[in-house]
Motif scaffolding. Structure first.
Motif, short mmCIF file in Angstrom:
data_model
loop_
_atom_site.label_atom_id
_atom_site.label_comp_id
_atom_site.label_asym_id
_atom_site.label_seq_id
_atom_site.Cartn_x
_atom_site.Cartn_y
_atom_site.Cartn_z
N VAL A 170 0.86 -1.19 0.00
CA VAL A 170 0.00 0.00 0.00
C VAL A 170 0.89 1.24 0.00
CG1 VAL A 170 -1.86 -1.17 1.23
CG2 VAL A 170 -0.14 0.11 2.53
N ILE A 171 0.28 2.37 -0.32
CA ILE A 171 0.93 3.67 -0.21
C ILE A 171 0.28 4.40 0.95
CG2 ILE A 171 1.29 5.89 -1.35
CD1 ILE A 171 1.27 4.40 -4.01
N THR A 172 1.10 4.99 1.83
CA THR A 172 0.55 5.63 3.02
C THR A 172 1.38 6.84 3.41
OG1 THR A 172 -0.10 5.30 5.33
CG2 THR A 172 1.85 4.12 4.57
N ASN A 173 0.74 7.78 4.10
CA ASN A 173 1.44 8.91 4.70
C ASN A 173 1.39 8.83 6.22
OD1 ASN A 173 -1.20 9.54 5.26
ND2 ASN A 173 -1.19 11.54 4.30
N GLY A 174 1.00 7.68 6.74
CA GLY A 174 0.88 7.49 8.18
C GLY A 174 -0.51 7.73 8.71
N VAL A 175 -1.35 8.42 7.92
CA VAL A 175 -2.75 8.64 8.30
C VAL A 175 -3.67 7.95 7.31
CG1 VAL A 175 -4.58 10.37 8.48
CG2 VAL A 175 -2.37 10.80 9.52
N LEU A 176 -3.45 8.17 6.03
CA LEU A 176 -4.29 7.57 5.00
C LEU A 176 -3.54 6.44 4.29
CD1 LEU A 176 -5.94 10.72 3.35
CD2 LEU A 176 -6.92 9.17 5.03
N VAL A 177 -4.31 5.48 3.83
CA VAL A 177 -3.76 4.33 3.11
C VAL A 177 -4.45 4.24 1.75
CG1 VAL A 177 -3.57 1.82 3.07
CG2 VAL A 177 -3.26 3.06 5.22
N ALA A 178 -3.64 4.17 0.70
CA ALA A 178 -4.15 3.95 -0.65
C ALA A 178 -3.82 2.53 -1.05
CB ALA A 178 -3.54 4.94 -1.63
N CYS A 179 -4.84 1.71 -1.19
CA CYS A 179 -4.67 0.32 -1.60
C CYS A 179 -4.70 0.23 -3.13
CB CYS A 179 -5.78 -0.55 -1.01
SG CYS A 179 -5.73 -0.66 0.79
N PRO A 180 -4.22 -0.87 -3.69
CA PRO A 180 -4.31 -1.03 -5.14
C PRO A 180 -5.75 -0.95 -5.62
CG PRO A 180 -2.82 -2.66 -4.19
CD PRO A 180 -3.49 -1.97 -3.04
N CYS A 181 -5.95 -0.25 -6.73
CA CYS A 181 -7.27 -0.08 -7.31
C CYS A 181 -7.37 -0.87 -8.60
CB CYS A 181 -7.54 1.40 -7.58
SG CYS A 181 -9.17 1.76 -8.27
N LEU A 182 -8.45 -1.61 -8.75
CA LEU A 182 -8.65 -2.41 -9.95
C LEU A 182 -9.63 -1.71 -10.89
CD1 LEU A 182 -8.92 -6.05 -8.54
CD2 LEU A 182 -6.89 -4.79 -9.29
N TYR A 183 -9.32 -1.85 -12.15
CA TYR A 183 -10.15 -1.29 -13.22
C TYR A 183 -10.81 -2.46 -13.91
CZ TYR A 183 -11.17 1.21 -17.62
OH TYR A 183 -11.78 1.76 -18.72
N VAL A 302 -15.18 -9.86 -19.65
CA VAL A 302 -14.67 -8.97 -18.62
C VAL A 302 -13.16 -9.11 -18.49
CG1 VAL A 302 -16.81 -8.92 -17.29
CG2 VAL A 302 -15.10 -10.65 -16.79
N LYS A 303 -12.54 -8.01 -18.01
CA LYS A 303 -11.10 -8.00 -17.77
C LYS A 303 -10.82 -7.06 -16.60
CE LYS A 303 -6.67 -7.07 -20.06
NZ LYS A 303 -6.00 -6.58 -21.31
N ALA A 304 -10.11 -7.59 -15.60
CA ALA A 304 -9.75 -6.79 -14.42
C ALA A 304 -8.25 -6.52 -14.45
CB ALA A 304 -10.13 -7.53 -13.14
N GLU A 305 -7.90 -5.25 -14.34
CA GLU A 305 -6.50 -4.86 -14.35
C GLU A 305 -6.22 -3.92 -13.18
OE1 GLU A 305 -4.70 -4.52 -18.66
OE2 GLU A 305 -6.57 -3.38 -18.57
N GLU A 306 -5.01 -4.01 -12.66
CA GLU A 306 -4.61 -3.10 -11.59
C GLU A 306 -4.15 -1.78 -12.18
OE1 GLU A 306 -1.34 -2.94 -7.97
OE2 GLU A 306 -2.24 -4.88 -8.53
N MET A 307 -4.65 -0.67 -11.61
CA MET A 307 -4.24 0.65 -12.08
C MET A 307 -2.82 0.92 -11.56
SD MET A 307 -7.78 2.82 -11.51
CE MET A 307 -7.19 4.23 -12.44
N THR A 308 -1.91 1.16 -12.48
CA THR A 308 -0.50 1.30 -12.11
C THR A 308 -0.01 2.74 -12.12
OG1 THR A 308 0.12 0.90 -14.42
CG2 THR A 308 0.06 -1.02 -12.96
N LYS A 309 -0.82 3.68 -12.58
CA LYS A 309 -0.36 5.07 -12.63
C LYS A 309 -0.21 5.63 -11.22
CE LYS A 309 -4.75 7.55 -12.84
NZ LYS A 309 -5.46 8.67 -13.47
N ASP A 310 0.55 6.71 -11.09
CA ASP A 310 0.77 7.35 -9.81
C ASP A 310 -0.55 7.90 -9.25
OD1 ASP A 310 3.46 6.82 -10.01
OD2 ASP A 310 3.96 8.79 -10.84
N LEU A 311 -0.57 8.07 -7.93
CA LEU A 311 -1.75 8.65 -7.30
C LEU A 311 -1.96 10.07 -7.79
CD1 LEU A 311 -1.43 7.54 -3.56
CD2 LEU A 311 -2.68 6.41 -5.40
N ASP A 312 -3.22 10.44 -7.93
CA ASP A 312 -3.57 11.82 -8.28
C ASP A 312 -3.85 12.67 -7.04
OD1 ASP A 312 -3.61 11.48 -11.21
OD2 ASP A 312 -5.25 10.10 -10.77
#
Length: 850
Positions: A170-183, A302-312
């Motif tokens: 995951v990506i975190t700043n110590g308060v919020l957590v961004a988990c992988p997002c699937l498209y 159907v096709k599920a892919e992980e979004m790999t771009k940087d966080l916005d």
């Protein structure tokens, strides 16, 4: 020896956390991380078994309770599970088991709610909010929750075991957590639609609980340009256990009679089916036939892919790159200005230049006019170039937002903009409500709504404010002001709003949101988006749908949204207390934690809380007295982000109070779909919280208070705000006579704490201005004396907050008064700047010490 012995008995996943807690003691961290980091944490399988309850008293006096339990763990499952109903029993027994897959980086808080089923609506009896952090892996934990004082209890078993799934990053700043997002993208095979030969129109309804889209409706008949079936798209978290549901629905339109154009639509579900989301292989397109029942089926590709771009969404507590670059440029200008102002021999080193912030309070047109006067006074003293930050609330933001349309405003004579503002303020506002303008307003709002934006009364108010301030359509946007700070030529503007709840008093819960030319965000959460992207749609830190940046008039309506007050807020401000009887009807929150039942105590675990719902009239009264029917509603750019398991270690959260929302992670803003942004005055009527953050490291604050009552209220509220969050702030002490008859200027400082800013506070008073037209020069003519002899406050005063039109003289008086009050206190200002310079030098030496 004791520490090593303790660490040796703890499970591996707890070692880093407890080691840090032992080293740091109980002191909470300052800000968490300046920037985000990647963390890898394991998944765990959590089993929750609802055993039984005892001595339950229902709401029906004639029979025993018909009990069931709801389980809600939104960080792991979008589905609210529930047990079966046990009829007519005070001691219901269920023995039902529920499974969750949880990620260890996230604060997972389980809510258990006991209901008494009724024919019309089930009555909520009580809720338990239980932080599953701290359940030891591999050990069965049986807990008896004490529900009420009269021996009502709920028995629950918990079992935690490590999942066989690979740890998730995951990506975190110590308060919020961004988990992988699937498209998840797919198509509905159009050939299969030919099987549906029913009267009326048919459509597919696709649902994916936990996704951003939640539910989509697609007509069975594809468009002529769709050659590959009917497309659909979902965004969902990789860790979320969910199912893709497909329903085939028929809709028939029925005319009510043969003449009337009125009609009704009747929908019937012809069939439904589901696809387990986790059965899909990532990155692989698959064909699936979903049986719908009754001989119907549908083909999906159907096709599920992980979004790999940087966080916005930028996760971090440091200042954005553009603001840091501004500070480097501004320091050179401030250094030169301080040399001239303080008559120094040489320019101070840029690292020893004090950071000075000027704050303007709220107060409608009174604040707008007064802020012009205060800034004019600073300009006449050649002090504008000594200022790093300018921040405002409500009417003060209106002043700043107009000034910053000129990218060189602080280098020009302010008398021009003031004269222009005088013309607008003193002109009639009747045309703002003409049929022509009302038509324009609704055309604008209708265009926004058709574009998929959220529209509220606050947006209409913004268009009215636009006319009040400029009497023309203003196409400028907040991001346009980047040109005004690009070279450090003006102070950095910070506009304030607060995020509130529609039915919660601003004194009880308000999260400060800052707007700058480059970013909009919440320093509390360390979450920011580009100003150009504000009001667009985000999910899990990713930009899902881009909307055009709103014109600045819509922000002006939000920043000064006095009409967003609830009746409770109004009563609190006018009378000094809210509707106290609502508190007696409100929910009762109690801590029922029993640490002895745990094999160890996790220092980052929240205490278990019991919530007993308020009286049956609570919702009715809250809707009437506390609802903010005109609150500005916008898309929540933090939606889909979770709270880190250790978020309570940070000073930015108030978790010591039993009832504060900060201690209920499932209720905090990242879990909400929308933001409700209103005038910051509903919390503190001055933007102190935006400049006292450690990241901005402000040394001197010039606080201009344009309220005509309670001259020190903003300081006392800020002091309480800082005390709750361990933010350095000077003690606020004054005499009773100061409150009754305030002077023009007060200085507050903490000589023992160099981190606390020096605060120079200017109440809005007409004191020596009556006698002196300039500092040291008395008024002589009767005309001069008459001009200055006026009362700011009073029921007949033209300076009431809801008055938006002044005469030219009324405007001029207010501007000259505030200008004079600054000029008359030049010695105090120079002293504060000199002390700020000394304080900065001391901090600079302290920072280089080993």
């Amino acid at each position: 020896m004791f520490r090593r012995a303790l660490l040796g008995r703890l499970p591996p996943r707890m070692l880093p956390l407890v080691a840090v807690a032992l080293l740091e003691g109980k002191e909470r961290k300052e800000t968490g991380l300046c920037r985000w980091r990647c963390e890898k944490h394991p998944y765990y399988n959590l089993t929750v078994k609802i055993l039984r309850a005892r001595n339950i008293k229902g709401t029906d006096l004639l029979s025993k309770a018909d009990c069931y339990v709801e389980l809600r763990l939104p960080t792991a499952s979008p589905v609210i599970y529930r047990t079966r109903v046990i009829d007519n029993s005070s001691d219901p027994e269920w023995n039902e088991t529920f499974q969750y897959r949880i990620h260890d980086a996230i604060k997972n808080t389980l809510e258990l709610t006991l209901f008494d089923e009724d024919v019309l609506i089930s009555d909520e009896l009580t809720s338990v909010v239980f932080d599953v952090t701290g359940i030891e892996e591999g050990h069965l934990l049986k807990n008896t929750f004490k529900l009420k004082e009269d021996k009502e209890e709920l028995d629950v078993e918990f079992f935690m075991e490590k999942s066989s799934d690979a740890p998730g990053e995951v990506i975190t700043n110590g308060v919020l957590v961004a988990c992988p997002c699937l498209y998840l993208q797919g198509t509905i095979n159009k050939d299969q639609n030919t099987k549906v030969r029913e009267q009326g129109s048919s459509q597919f309804r696709l649902s994916l609980p936990g996704s951003y889209e939640k539910q989509l409706s697609k007509p069975c008949k594809p468009d002529s340009n769709q050659t590959c079936g009917i497309p659909f798209v979902f965004h969902i978290g990789k860790e979320m256990c969910s199912e893709l549901s497909v329903e085939l629905e028929r809709t028939i339109t029925v005319l009510q009679d043969g003449v009337s154009p009125d009609f009704e639509k009747h929908s019937t579900v012809l069939g439904s089916g589901t696809v387990p989301f986790h059965s899909l292989s990532l990155g692989k397109e698959v064909d699936i036939t979903v049986p719908l029942g009754k001989g119907l089926s549908v083909d999906l590709k159907v096709k599920a892919e992980e979004m790999t771009k940087d966080l916005d969404v930028r996760l971090g507590f440091d200042l954005c790159k553009e603001e840091r670059e501004f500070l480097e440029k501004r320091k050179k200008i401030v250094s030169q200005a301080l040399k001239n102002t303080l008559k120094l021999r040489e320019d101070p080193n840029k690292d020893k230049v004090p950071v000075v912030a000027v704050l303007g309070s709220g107060g409608g047109i009174r604040a707008l006019s007064s802020f012009y006067g205060s800034l004019l006074g600073l300009q006449q003293l050649n002090l504008l170039d000594c200022i790093t930050y300018l921040s405002g609330i409500s009417g003060s933001t209106w002043c700043l937002s107009v000034l910053y349309q000129d990218h060189e405003w602080s280098q020009k004579d302010l008398k021009g903009p003031i004269s222009n503002a005088q013309d607008k303020i003193s002109s009639s506002k009747v045309a703002a409500f003409s049929s022509e303008h009302m038509k324009y307003y609704f055309q604008e709002l209708n265009t926004m709504e058709n574009a998929g934006r959220k529209v509220s009364f606050t947006d209409l108010w913004g268009l009215i404010v636009e006319y009040f301030l400029q009497q023309k359509e203003d196409q400028s946007k907040l991001s346009d002001q980047q040109e005004a700070v690009k070279y450090g030529q003006n102070p950095y503007p910070i506009y304030a709003a607060v995020n509130v709840r529609p039915n919660v008093r601003g004194d009880d819960f308000a999260e400060w949101c800052e707007f700058t030319p480059y970013e909009v965000g919440f320093r509390k959460y360390g979450a920011f988006v580009r100003t150009e992207d504000f009001d667009s749609e985000f999910f899990m830190g990713r930009l899902i749908k881009k909307h055009p940046e709103p014109r600045i008039c819509y922000l002006q309506g939000m920043w000064g949204s006095a009409f967003a007050a609830s009746l409770d807020d109004v009563f609190l401000k006018v009378v000094g207390s809210g509707f106290s009887f609502l508190e007696s009807l409100g929910d009762v929150v109690k801590i029922i934690d029993d640490c002895r039942r745990f094999h160890f105590r996790d220092p980052m675990r929240l205490k278990t809380r019991l919530v007993i719902p308020g009286g049956p009239l609570l919702q009715i009264f809250q809707d009437f007295f506390k609802s903010r029917v005109t609150a500005g509603e916008t898309f929540n750019f933090m939606q889909g982000l979770y709270l880190h398991r250790d978020y309570i270690s940070l000073k930015k959260f108030v978790i010591s109070k039993e009832t504060h929302i900060d201690a209920f992670p499932n209720m905090l803003t990242p879990m909400e779909e929308n933001l409700y942004l209103v005038d910051g005055g509903f919390s503190i009527n001055s933007p102190f919280p935006l400049v006292i953050q450690p990241e901005r490291d402000v040394d001197v604050i010039l606080s201009f208070n344009y309220s005509w009552e309670a001259p020190f209220e903003v300081l006392k509220l800020t002091q309480r705000y800082c005390r709750e969050r361990d933010i350095p702030f000077p003690p606020i002490t004054f005499h009773k006579e100061d409150e009754e008859s305030p002077k023009e200027c007060y200085m507050f400082m903490d000589a023992e704490n160099p981190k606390a800013p020096i605060v120079l506070h200017f109440p809005l008073v007409n004191d020596t201005f009556r006698k002196y037209k300039e500092p040291g020069i008395e008024r002589e003519s009767e005309e001069e004396k008459s001009f200055a002899d006026f009362q700011i406050e009073g029921k007949d005063s033209p300076y009431r907050t809801l008055n938006f039109t002044y005469t030219s003289d009324e405007f001029d008086r207010l501007v000259q008064l505030n200008c004079y009050n600054v000029l008359n206190n030049i010695d105090a200002i120079l002293k504060a700047l000199s002390l700020g310079l000394s304080k900065r030098k001391l901090k600079s030496r302290t920072q280089v010490l080993p």
